[in-house]
Design a protein around this motif. Sequence first.
Motif, short mmCIF file in Angstrom:
data_model
loop_
_atom_site.label_atom_id
_atom_site.label_comp_id
_atom_site.label_asym_id
_atom_site.label_seq_id
_atom_site.Cartn_x
_atom_site.Cartn_y
_atom_site.Cartn_z
N THR A 241 -25.82 -1.09 -5.38
CA THR A 241 -24.59 -0.59 -4.77
C THR A 241 -24.11 -1.62 -3.77
O THR A 241 -24.82 -1.93 -2.80
CB THR A 241 -24.82 0.77 -4.08
OG1 THR A 241 -25.30 1.72 -5.04
CG2 THR A 241 -23.51 1.28 -3.48
N GLY A 244 -19.24 -0.35 -1.83
CA GLY A 244 -18.71 0.89 -2.39
C GLY A 244 -18.66 0.93 -3.90
O GLY A 244 -18.13 1.90 -4.46
N VAL A 245 -19.18 -0.08 -4.59
CA VAL A 245 -19.19 -0.14 -6.05
C VAL A 245 -20.62 0.04 -6.52
O VAL A 245 -21.54 -0.63 -6.02
CB VAL A 245 -18.60 -1.46 -6.56
CG1 VAL A 245 -18.65 -1.53 -8.08
CG2 VAL A 245 -17.18 -1.63 -6.07
N GLN A 246 -20.83 0.92 -7.48
CA GLN A 246 -22.16 1.22 -8.00
C GLN A 246 -22.33 0.56 -9.37
O GLN A 246 -21.46 0.69 -10.24
CB GLN A 246 -22.36 2.74 -8.12
CG GLN A 246 -22.26 3.46 -6.78
CD GLN A 246 -22.23 4.96 -6.93
OE1 GLN A 246 -21.73 5.49 -7.92
NE2 GLN A 246 -22.77 5.67 -5.96
N SER A 328 -13.81 7.90 -10.93
CA SER A 328 -13.68 7.24 -9.63
C SER A 328 -13.19 5.80 -9.76
O SER A 328 -12.52 5.29 -8.86
CB SER A 328 -15.02 7.27 -8.90
OG SER A 328 -15.99 6.52 -9.61
N THR A 330 -15.18 3.24 -9.68
CA THR A 330 -16.09 2.40 -8.89
C THR A 330 -17.46 2.26 -9.54
O THR A 330 -18.39 1.78 -8.89
CB THR A 330 -16.26 2.98 -7.48
OG1 THR A 330 -16.76 4.33 -7.58
CG2 THR A 330 -14.93 3.00 -6.74
N CYS A 331 -17.62 2.65 -10.79
CA CYS A 331 -18.89 2.54 -11.50
C CYS A 331 -18.80 1.39 -12.50
O CYS A 331 -17.83 1.32 -13.27
CB CYS A 331 -19.24 3.84 -12.21
SG CYS A 331 -19.48 5.24 -11.08
N ARG A 332 -19.78 0.52 -12.50
CA ARG A 332 -19.75 -0.69 -13.31
C ARG A 332 -20.93 -0.71 -14.28
O ARG A 332 -22.01 -0.19 -13.99
CB ARG A 332 -19.81 -1.93 -12.43
CG ARG A 332 -18.70 -2.03 -11.40
CD ARG A 332 -17.37 -2.35 -12.05
NE ARG A 332 -16.34 -2.58 -11.05
CZ ARG A 332 -15.49 -1.66 -10.63
NH1 ARG A 332 -15.57 -0.43 -11.13
NH2 ARG A 332 -14.56 -1.93 -9.73
N SER A 372 -12.13 -0.13 -16.17
CA SER A 372 -12.78 0.17 -14.89
C SER A 372 -14.28 -0.12 -14.91
O SER A 372 -14.87 -0.30 -13.85
CB SER A 372 -12.55 1.64 -14.52
OG SER A 372 -13.23 2.50 -15.42
#
Length: 677
Positions: A241, A244-246, A328, A330-332, A372
């Motif tokens: 993490t 703010g990106v997981q 969201s 923000t998930c990679r 995303s």
Amino acid sequence: MSRRALRRLRGEQRGQEEPGLGQLGLEAGPEPGREGSPPAIPGRGCRGSARTGVSNRFELITAEELEDEPPSREERVDARLGEQDAGEGNNKGAVTEETEGDGQGDGEEAEQPDQTPVLSNKPRKKRKKRKTKKSSAGETLEDNDLEDIDSLLEKIEDTSGLSQQTQSGIIADSRPLLYVEHRNLNPENELKRYFGARAVLGDQRPRQRQRQYVRSTWLTAPKNTWPRYSKTGIAMQLVDTRRGVQYFTFEHHREYQQVQFKFLDAVESMDPNNIVLLLQMNPYHVDSLLQLSDVCRMQEDQEMARDLVERALYSLECAFHPVFSLTSGTCRLDYRRPENRAFFLALFKHLMFLEKRGCPRTALEFCKLILSLDPENDPLCVLLLIDFLSLRAREYTFLTRMFQEWESHRNLSQLPNFAFSVPLAYLFLSQQEERSELELSQAREKATQLIQLALIMFPSVLMPLLDHCSVQPDARVASHSFFGLNAQISQPAALNQLTSLYVGRTHSLWKDPAVMAWLETNVHEVLRMVDARDPLVEESEHKRKMRYQSAPRNIYRHIILSEMKEATAALPLEVTSQPVMGFDPLPPLDSIISYTRPDRTNHPSNESTLSLFFRSLLPNFNLQGDIRHDGDEEAGAGQDLNQGVNRLMAAMRDMLANIQFQEPPRDDNPEGDGDWD
């Protein structure tokens, strides 16, 4: 002073006063038991006296607690209706509020303790209605203020969904650009808007209720025809993490790895039946589902191909990490890991089926989801597709917003699809009547400016686009060298692939007569600039020669997955000469391998092409004979060659000796009987 304080003050004043005859419900007349009075009913006198007394303070406290409860929305509506009835009564002059408050109010409050525990909530609501009628002038003003606040809140609730679409005429959404909505991931919601719920659902609802063990998911809806789901051996782990990106990754357990090895053996056998047998034992193996889906699509079985892709998505979604979020942004997921590639490919194949099915809005949502997962690298290069889906779904504001936010750091104007699709989106925005005149004029000016820049930067798009739209250019355009054949021949191969992909995919959006008239006007304006030797024309030509030397690997991967004939024909030889597998097309050169396939020892590893050819003819033939020990290989190298030639000659003699020629059957009656079967 608040309403609650006024009620408590009135209650104390009423409790200190002595109850009069009117408040007790009695009249000045003959007392019971005397002559001329009616006989008292036994058992009712005491109950009536207890019901009419108000000197008990605890009765008033109970009533206040009931009144202090926050009224519901239904009760507020009843109160407003009661106030209107009270106003009508005051206009008629029948009874004033003061006399009602002094005469009937105390008696009604005295009846509350007995009625509350016995009856239901209905008398309580009626009591509140009656008390609204006898409110004082101060309470009426406070109620009017509350009504004004309620009306303002209702107006805000009604207009909250529309207020975000009116800022600056084009962009007004405060949510993240790649925000994904769950309701837009279901194609049935889009089909319901087109055809209605009854035409889409039919008799599916009672069937879906029969299977209670099916897990509900967002990406696909499980079907009754699918095998029962059990744990497949796929899991998702949170790797890191940062800011703010997981960062997540899929993992294959040992059991799933063994199935993966069997799948690779089945692919090498070039027999789809082996993949079918593997799926019978492991019905939710993702790579087998994706590979068999390609086989069904080649055999024109589109329904089965789409069903297999949906089953693969369902299997992957059931393995999601609890923190992994689809919406969201923000998930990679890292495409360099082979375990993650199946999710990217399944999403891409699914959105292609959705677009062909006539659900461009749902396909756009899946395209945003893929982008995303890795917006920096974009392994499937969905940026070459997202503009087309935005225009198909009429999401013009999203496309223009993306262009404005990403142009500074991604140079979207250097891609032919964005260079031509964004001015087309502004043109469609300028045709929307619900916008103001200022917004419409700004959109038209922006569309004109951008389409002229696109024609100057990519002149090779015009003639193929007109050809696909079956439009014949005028003499000036056809004879000018700027848009002629020289523009297509002189451009680099990488740029030719991009322009061919865009024209083959998006030409249907340019067939509108109004769009063609607008395009013609701007083409003549560009020719005027070319003839005037505008410095922008020379600068754009220099950029084309310097920037498009070779295409990255993700663009080749996108062209292969899209299967556009115009773009596939322009692929270079180094891409078309290597085998491309549907479950992993053009894997990255810097892949991160977590586990490797064990070496196969059942066949010699150094067989030559000649040996493989003869083994295809004679399965029992082996040019190298038995596998020798390591120490004997160098000593008997020359002897192996002689023995191999002798075995080849012996095998050929056996094959020729076993060949038998059969005579054709003799027909004793060549003319026949004249009868036909």
